[in-house]
Every structure is written in C-alpha cells, then in structure tokens.
Motif scaffolding. Sequence first.
Motif, PDB file in Angstrom:
ATOM      1  N   THR A 553       0.831  -1.208   0.000  1.00 37.76           N
ATOM      2  CA  THR A 553       0.000   0.000   0.000  1.00 37.76           C
ATOM      3  C   THR A 553       0.863   1.254   0.000  1.00 37.76           C
ATOM      4  O   THR A 553       0.558   2.213  -0.722  1.00 37.76           O
ATOM      5  CB  THR A 553      -0.936   0.001   1.222  1.00 37.76           C
ATOM      6  OG1 THR A 553      -1.725  -1.180   1.201  1.00 37.76           O
ATOM      7  CG2 THR A 553      -1.847   1.212   1.207  1.00 37.76           C
ATOM      8  N   LYS A 556       1.968   1.903  -3.432  1.00 32.32           N
ATOM      9  CA  LYS A 556       0.896   2.476  -4.257  1.00 32.32           C
ATOM     10  C   LYS A 556       0.653   3.940  -3.901  1.00 32.32           C
ATOM     11  O   LYS A 556       0.413   4.767  -4.774  1.00 32.32           O
ATOM     12  CB  LYS A 556      -0.379   1.660  -4.090  1.00 32.32           C
ATOM     13  CG  LYS A 556      -0.285   0.263  -4.696  1.00 32.32           C
ATOM     14  CD  LYS A 556      -1.591  -0.509  -4.561  1.00 32.32           C
ATOM     15  CE  LYS A 556      -1.474  -1.878  -5.233  1.00 32.32           C
ATOM     16  NZ  LYS A 556      -2.734  -2.645  -5.118  1.00 32.32           N
ATOM     17  N   TRP A 571     -10.669   5.815  -3.523  1.00 36.62           N
ATOM     18  CA  TRP A 571      -9.503   5.029  -3.948  1.00 36.62           C
ATOM     19  C   TRP A 571      -9.083   4.075  -2.839  1.00 36.62           C
ATOM     20  O   TRP A 571      -8.814   2.889  -3.072  1.00 36.62           O
ATOM     21  CB  TRP A 571      -8.359   5.977  -4.304  1.00 36.62           C
ATOM     22  CG  TRP A 571      -7.133   5.282  -4.832  1.00 36.62           C
ATOM     23  CD1 TRP A 571      -6.793   5.096  -6.132  1.00 36.62           C
ATOM     24  CD2 TRP A 571      -6.074   4.681  -4.047  1.00 36.62           C
ATOM     25  NE1 TRP A 571      -5.591   4.402  -6.221  1.00 36.62           N
ATOM     26  CE2 TRP A 571      -5.136   4.140  -4.963  1.00 36.62           C
ATOM     27  CE3 TRP A 571      -5.833   4.540  -2.695  1.00 36.62           C
ATOM     28  CZ2 TRP A 571      -3.980   3.485  -4.542  1.00 36.62           C
ATOM     29  CZ3 TRP A 571      -4.696   3.872  -2.267  1.00 36.62           C
ATOM     30  CH2 TRP A 571      -3.769   3.349  -3.190  1.00 36.62           C
ATOM     31  N   HIS A 575      -9.032  -0.074  -2.714  1.00 38.34           N
ATOM     32  CA  HIS A 575      -7.794  -0.815  -2.455  1.00 38.34           C
ATOM     33  C   HIS A 575      -7.935  -1.775  -1.286  1.00 38.34           C
ATOM     34  O   HIS A 575      -7.408  -2.889  -1.317  1.00 38.34           O
ATOM     35  CB  HIS A 575      -6.647   0.163  -2.186  1.00 38.34           C
ATOM     36  CG  HIS A 575      -5.374  -0.505  -1.773  1.00 38.34           C
ATOM     37  ND1 HIS A 575      -4.640  -1.294  -2.627  1.00 38.34           N
ATOM     38  CD2 HIS A 575      -4.723  -0.534  -0.577  1.00 38.34           C
ATOM     39  CE1 HIS A 575      -3.587  -1.763  -1.991  1.00 38.34           C
ATOM     40  NE2 HIS A 575      -3.610  -1.326  -0.739  1.00 38.34           N
TER      41      HIS A 575
END
Length: 770
Positions: A553, A556, A571, A575
């Motif tokens: 994460t 990202k 978002w 995720h």
Amino acid sequence: AASASSSSSSDGGSRAPDTSLFVPVPLKPVGDAAEEDVGAELTRPLDKGEVLKNLNKFYKRKEIQRLGAENGLDARLFHQAFISFRKYIMESSSVSADLHIILNDICCGAGKVCLLGHVDDLFPFFLRHAKQIFPMLDCMDDLRKISDLRLPPNWYPDARAIQRKIIFHAGPTNSGKTYHAIQRFLSAKSGIYCGPLKLLAHEIFQKSNDANVPCDLVTGEERVYANEDARQAPHIACTIEMCSTNTPYEVAVIDEIQMIRDPARGWAWTRALLGLCAEEIHVCGEAAAIDLVTELMYTTGEEVEVRNYERLTPLTVLDYALESLDNLRPGDCVVCFSKNDIYSVSRQIEARGLECAVIYGSLPPGTKLEQAKKFNDPDDPCKILVATDAIGMGLNLCIKRIIFNSIVKPTINEKGEKEIDSITTSQALQIAGRAGRYGSSFKQGEVTTMHRDDLVQLKEILSEPVRPVKAAGLHPTPEQIEMFAYHLPDATLSNLIDIFVSLSQVDGLYFVCNIDDFKFLADMIQHIPLNLRSRYVFCTAPLNRKEPFVCTTLLKFARQFSRNEPLTFDWLCRHTKWPLAAPKNIKELVHLEAVHDVFDLYLWLSYRFMDMFPDAVLVRDIQKKLDDIIQIGVCNITKLIRASQSAAAPGAAEVVSEDFPLSRTKRDTRAVSDRHGAKSTEALSVAVDVLGERRAKNLKAYRSATRQEDLKSHGRGSLANRLLREGLLTQEMLRQLESEWQDQHRSGRHGLDSKRDGQNSSKETGKKKK
C-alpha cells in the motif's frame, strides 16, 4: 551499517569511510563523434592493442597505487576506478585531445631509450575520471562536516538560549514518579507531555481535560483540539516524535527516558531532552538513566535534580510456578512473547471454561483499551488476561499476578539483527511491575512463571541490577540528508544514508540509531520519481515491514503521489475492499489488523501532505468502524483459531495442534536435557520419513544447535517455533508433518529408526500415547 559500534568514533578524529558504500556513477563511452577526432588529427589514430598493454602497466605500478591512496582511492576504489577508466578508453570512438596525445606518446615511446611519454603521465586523467564516477572523493571534507554528530546540543539554539531546570523522577513501575511529574504539568500555565505510545498521550490528554486544563492531543496520525475553534491549547500531550522544539512551554514531561537507548527510536528522546524549550523539564524513568542524563545535561550547562521513588505496593516473586493453566485465578495475566503463544494459551484457557481478554502489539489502540476495560470490569466474567509485553507501558490494568509463559523473546540488536535471548532485568521489572497497581483492587502484586525451570532464572534476572544506560540515540535529519544529496546528486537515498552513517562521528555519549527500516522503504520506492524531501518523509512512515499488504500500500501511495493524483477516500476503499466483514479465522483477523495499519498510514501521511491525502476525516470514521470489527474478532479469538485449524487455512498455521510433538511447550531442565533430546529426535525422525533425506539433513544439523541453545536458555520455547523461525520448516511442511505423525500414531507405527533410537524411542512414544 547503523550500529552504534560501527558508526561511532569516541576519539573525535575523522575515520576512513567505508568505501564499499561508494556506488560508482556510470559513464558512457563516447560514441561516433559528431566533430572530428582532434587528437587523431594532431597525432595519429590510437592502436587500441598498445593502449591496453600500457593501461595494464599503469594499473600495476606501485607508485600509481600510492598516489591513488593519497587522493582517497583505497584498493577497492582504485580497482573499480581503473576498470571504469580502461573500459571508457577502450570502448570510446574518440577521447579528449590531451588524453589522446598522452596515450599516443606513451605507445610510441614504449621500449625506446628516449621515451616520448611514460604511463605515469596518465594519472591526472585517471584521477579526473575517478572523481567523475566517485563524486564523493571531491567533497569528502564537506561530507564529514555535515555528518559530524559530536555536538548535538548545538542543534537546538532556542533551548540553549534559556536556562532550563531538569528534574529526574526516578523509580520502578508503580512508584508514582510519572504522577508527580504530571501534577506539575497540570499546574503550569503551559506544558507538553511526551510519551512513547499513543495510548499514554491519549491518557494524559483525557486526564488534563477532565481536570479542566485544556490540552490538545498530537500523534503522528491524529490532531485533537481541546478548543472547538481548533485554537491551540496551552497544554499538549503528544507522542515523543511529534514534540516541537521551537514552541516555548513552562513545563515539559519526558516519559520513559530509559528508551533513549532504544536502537530504533532513541533519537526521539535525545531530541526532546536536548531540544525542548521549557523552563522545567521533568524526566521520568528508570534510575539506570540518571548518570547518562546528568552527563548529557553537563554538556548543556544544566544541572539535574534527582527525586527517587519507591514502589507503592509490594511485589512478591512466588516460590512456585503455575505449571498448569488449571491453576489460574481471577486477576492473573499470562505474558507471552509471540502471537503463536497468545493464540495457544488463550485457546487452552477457554477450553477450561474460562473467559480471557487478549492484548498484543499489533492490535489497534481502541481494541487494546476495550480488552483492558473488559478485564478490569469487576462485573465482567472475564478475569484472565493473556498479553504480550505490550502491557509494559500505556495501559492501567488490575492485575494480581503476572505469569511469564516464557522468559525468552526475539529482539533486534543495534546492528539490526534478530536475536532470541532471555529478557533483560529492565524488561522483566517493567512487566512484573504491572501486578498490584496502586489504587486497584489488588493491594500487592505477585509474579511467577508458567514452568518451574524458568522460575529460577526469573529470580536471577529480577535480582540483578538494571544495566546503566550508556548512550543516547541520534538520527540524521532531513536537512543533513539534503546537504548530502547536494554533493552526491546521483546517489540513492538508501546509499546517502549509508554513506552518512559510515562517515558520521559521535562521541561516547551517543550512537547512531538503526536505520534498516528507513533503508528498506527507501529501496522499495527508489524507482518512483519523488523529490528528496517527499521521499524522506515516505521513508520515515511508521509501518511494520513484515506486513506485505501494508508495504504494498505504501508503494501504491508513493506511486499515486508521484503522479500528483490525490489519494481519495474512494480510492482507499477500493484498495482495501471496504466495507469489511467480521473475521472468520485468524488469517482474516491478521488481515484486518493490516488494513487498520493502512488507515493509520493514510492518516499519518495526511498530516504531512494534506492536499494529496485529503480525506482524513472520512478515513478516521471507517477506522473506528474497523476497530469495532477487530474487537469482535478478538472477543471470539478461540473460535477463529479453531476455524483456522479445521480449515487448515493458509497463513493460520501459526496455530499448531497440541497433539503434535514438535509444538509441545513443556520445558526441560539442565538435568533432564537428554529427555528433550529424545523428543527432538522423535520429531526429527518423523521429518526424515516425510520430508526426505535432504530436508532431514538440515534438521539434524539444527538439532545439535537447538540442544546447545536449549542448554543455554534452559530449553524454553517451542521446537516447532524455532524450526519455523530458522526457515528449516515451512507452515505447509509443518501441517504435512502433523498429518503424517497422526496417521502413524493411529496405525500404531512409530516411524522411528530402530538403529538410531531402538527401544528408548518406543517407550517415549508410548508415554506420549498415554
């Protein structure tokens, strides 16, 4: 690279840098030149064969090697620079006119009495090339000045501008030392409390506002204002990393000062102690830190007043071990040092019809508080607590008796290496001291161990004096790293940190903290285009690098950030697959804890990059909901363990059947260590049958090491856990072993090699069946 020993220099002199950290900047050979080859025009084209011969002569010259050393090129750098220099010349279609002429003169004069040129004439060109691929050679003095950490007090001119009064409240757990410091904090016109945990900061925040002293809460992930208009209150309770060294206060409290020696976080206590701008600094902690704090304050010209405190309630080390969970009583707390043991012990307790609360480090703070509340509530049927050393700080618990399930725990040393060793006196006192808290329903505390063999050593540990705190941690600042980057623009952040630590000079009062986590994140996001300051911030993000989901994460987050695309609530929900359901097994509970950490990570970044992480309020709302879901899972933890076992869920194999001999937790003593050896032999024999000779060879080699380790540590710790920890068994192999052993057990086959173990192992197996 970041160990105290390898990164300090007590003599104050400059040290030779660790040149293995110097990564050469690649230089491309010159291709087909757009302009004419001036050197060839003035002389003639070079004979590359002759050039190569002479370059190799140049390399072997002792005089050249000596000159290289005088210019900062040790044997390693000299070799790397020469290889690059030779490659550049041999692969370039043309070189500079002056180098071409020198090479031509050397080649033409080779073997003649009157030499036109000598290979030594190449040295200036070689050195120029070396400084191009190793730019740090040209600015070594500047780099040494930037990384000189010998006078940390000078980093805080605002604090040095005032004469501070330092008061050290020294004493054991439950002695009232922090209470007295907080009373002064509450009575001051302004103050700051600096604690090691969010829970402690939150407790002081609550206590202050309940006492009508407006106080704000500041942690890495959260800002809570006492005033509705978000106007800053005169008092602040914060985690120690978040304290301001620019804001003036009347009183500052620094809690758990002994953590100044912590290999990873010690720098935060050093920064607070040297940098807080407060008229009074109240330091709370173990007496073992008095001498170091006094010495540090001597360098700032400030005196330390020491106030000693004794424990308020008696603490007794019992003469008997618990030996069986059947002997548990209300108010007992079983302390474990691994999640696996937490799962195993809590399952066994509830199998006896008792209800227990569970607290361990990776649980969200809200869940920890709820479990503590459940355990403390006199009207709740939950009277037993199973916890890790997470209870050592930050939770008020009504514990009558502390029971150490084991007295060995995994730790990270100053070099960043994992070690398994007996707990220290400091750790033992911190944990044991939670029993019989002053003001609770228990007027005195008791401490013992689960296993009789451990009790002797626990008494030895508790009787030893706490080792004095010898040095305070330091950490490079963003400004220092930026200055390094200015001189070394082509170096990666991880490499900059390595070179900084290698060159850093500290005196005997300090050490450079371990920066392995920082480097891990730096390497992970190196390929993502970020400016240096943003990259530094991402690398200081607090996360557990053992959690793949959290690390992925962060990656990202960094990638989205680099594209200048805000990380929205939608978002994040996509995720994390929010909304999430209550966990059905341990694997799902562990994942929910990781998602909670991801939300924490988002909130932490939102206070540093508000525009790019704009939905902190929404994320905090769903984090609270997630906290409730995790609480449901923890309350039903034994059901999750059973579900994990019955489904043999991947990732849930931390929970090992009690019937499998590798997982048995009974400890051996020095006197009966041979019996443990027989058990190990049986388990390893099963491994031979199931895994084959290749794996078994590794296990046999490990058996010897394990028995030595057991003799050293009185045999504590599950053999299965140790095999897993060392990578000699995987979770899948362990399940396979268990299945095979149970099959053999049912069919009456013992699977033991008669040549090796004979009748003794058969008897041992018969005992297990009984």
